[in-house]
Scaffold this motif. Structure first.
Motif, short mmCIF file in Angstrom:
data_model
loop_
_atom_site.label_atom_id
_atom_site.label_comp_id
_atom_site.label_asym_id
_atom_site.label_seq_id
_atom_site.Cartn_x
_atom_site.Cartn_y
_atom_site.Cartn_z
N TYR A 126 -5.75 3.03 8.97
CA TYR A 126 -4.87 2.28 8.07
C TYR A 126 -4.04 3.21 7.19
CZ TYR A 126 -3.82 -1.96 5.34
OH TYR A 126 -3.21 -3.02 4.74
N HIS A 145 4.61 4.42 8.21
CA HIS A 145 5.55 3.37 7.81
C HIS A 145 6.48 3.89 6.71
CE1 HIS A 145 6.48 -0.99 6.72
NE2 HIS A 145 6.93 -0.32 5.67
N GLU A 146 5.88 4.53 5.70
CA GLU A 146 6.71 5.00 4.57
C GLU A 146 7.61 6.16 4.98
OE1 GLU A 146 6.84 3.04 2.29
OE2 GLU A 146 4.97 1.96 2.61
N ARG A 183 -0.24 -5.31 12.65
CA ARG A 183 0.84 -6.07 12.04
C ARG A 183 1.29 -5.41 10.74
NH1 ARG A 183 1.64 -11.10 14.20
NH2 ARG A 183 3.29 -12.28 13.19
N GLU A 184 2.58 -5.37 10.55
CA GLU A 184 3.14 -4.77 9.33
C GLU A 184 4.18 -5.70 8.70
OE1 GLU A 184 4.63 -0.79 9.89
OE2 GLU A 184 2.86 -0.19 11.07
N ARG A 187 -1.37 4.82 9.26
CA ARG A 187 -0.33 3.82 9.53
C ARG A 187 0.60 3.68 8.32
NH1 ARG A 187 0.90 -0.39 12.83
NH2 ARG A 187 -0.77 0.32 14.18
N ALA A 188 0.01 3.59 7.14
CA ALA A 188 0.83 3.42 5.93
C ALA A 188 1.75 4.61 5.74
CB ALA A 188 -0.09 3.23 4.71
N VAL A 191 0.83 -1.21 0.00
CA VAL A 191 0.00 0.00 0.00
C VAL A 191 0.86 1.26 0.00
CG1 VAL A 191 -1.99 -1.08 1.11
CG2 VAL A 191 -0.18 -0.07 2.52
N GLY A 192 2.17 1.09 -0.03
CA GLY A 192 3.03 2.26 -0.07
C GLY A 192 4.45 1.91 -0.44
#
Lengths: 174, 173
Positions: free
Chosen positions: A131, A138-139, A93-94, A134-135, A46-47
């Motif tokens: 979500y 993360h990126e 969870r990632e 979160r993405a 997703v990223g």
């Protein structure tokens, strides 16, 4: 367009801090097209961040629009992103294109407000949650050389930290 | 690459167990794989994949001194399979209730009945010792909808045990 090679752990190039983008030209937009093609070519990511393809510029792409019942802003290119406000936290969870064959639980803010530039250099200000937030976190970590494996917690650790965050100190009895 | 063995080591918890065990395996030329190590009820427990040329006999020889020195019970099994065989959980089950015999058997029995595969389970007994509370977290894989799992545990909920079932989605970024 081209599919670029993705760096994977333990490649030290993933640990470098990316530089701000200052020139918003056709070359930048061509690179973004390549980055997006790379994101779409692998597992359902997703990223993606520029650092993952060995380009040290503060550029991330996020698109969670394919996930059901998820608030989102569609396909997002965020250049020089900065989180200016965050609140809440939750564990989920990632995994990562740069860390094959491993997933883990990570605590992230549930709501964020951020500023960034679009591919033409125009300013963006976005609020997001869940979500999508979160993405983006993360990126954005990739831009500072941080991977999700640096943030993995066990559920037992998570339970402890929740108490600390909520009470603003050590958990107390009674 | 030598074949994998699963080592089980248990003993009263004290500092230095992990260092002693892993240094012994390293000194024997062995490699470590996946591991789970945790303190349970005052004991330190180790489940550890290890591979060494010479197999079980070599591992046993290497570990005998540290096991004796730290009063660890040692068990070794050859295991099929190896690394890079992870399954990603898609369901999380959280269980809380007044402690009584049978909670785990009932919950896991109900889940197994609908094909649920447990990948990780940890449980604890907390609360006031006079009124203990049992807590259990499970992550696993199910090809059934959440509704099917909910239906399976419904009778247990009715007995006063809180069971929360939620999907786990893994974000790949």
């Amino acid at each position: 367009m081209a599919v670029l090679d993705i760096l994977t752990l333990p490649d030290e190039r993933l640990r470098r801090v990316a530089e701000p983008v200052t020139i918003f030209d056709e070359a930048l937009r061509a690179f973004i097209a390549d980055l997006e093609e790379t994101r779409r070519s692998g597992p359902a990511a997703v990223g993606i961040a520029a650092t993952q393809v060995d380009v040290l510029k503060r550029i991330v792409i996020v698109d969670v629009s394919g996930r059901k019942n998820t608030p989102n802003h569609g396909y997002l290119v965020l250049i020089n992103p900065e989180i200016v406000h965050w609140e809440g936290y939750e564990t989920a969870r990632e995994g990562c294109l740069s860390v094959p064959d491993y997933t883990g639980n990570v605590i992230r803010a549930t709501r964020i407000r951020l500023t960034a530039n679009d591919p033409w250099g125009r300013p963006l200000e976005l609020e997001m949650e869940g979500y999508e937030a979160r993405a983006v976190q993360h990126e954005m970590d990739h831009l500072d050389g941080t991977l999700f494996v640096d943030r993995v917690v066990s559920r037992r650790t998570d339970l402890f930290r929740r108490k600390v965050y909520q009470k603003g100190g050590q958990p107390k009895g009674g | 690459m030598a074949d994998w063995h699963m080592l089980t080591l248990v003993g009263a918890d004290r500092p230095g167990i992990v260092a002693g065990v892993t240094q012994a395996i390293f000194a024997a030329g062995g490699s470590l794989g996946e591991a789970s190590m945790i303190r349970l009820g005052g004991n330190f427990t180790i489940m550890l994949m290890a591979a060494v040329e010479g197999g079980e006999a070599r591992l046993r020889d290497a570990l005998a001194p540290v096991a004796a020195d730290m009063d660890l019970r040692l068990h070794i099994d050859p295991v099929a399979g190896g690394l890079h065989q992870h399954l990603i959980p898609n369901v999380q089950v959280r269980v809380t209730g007044a402690d009584r015999a049978g909670i785990v058997a009932e919950i896991t029995g109900a889940l197994a009945g609908v094909g649920f595969n447990i990948l990780e389970l940890d449980s604890d007994v907390a609360g006031d010792p006079r009124r203990p509370v049992y807590l259990m977290h499970i992550q696993g894989y199910s090809d059934q909808p959440i509704e099917a799992l909910e239906a399976a545990v419904a009778p247990i909920r009715a007995s006063g045990i809180a069971v929360d079932i939620a999907p786990v989605e893994t974000l790949i970024g």
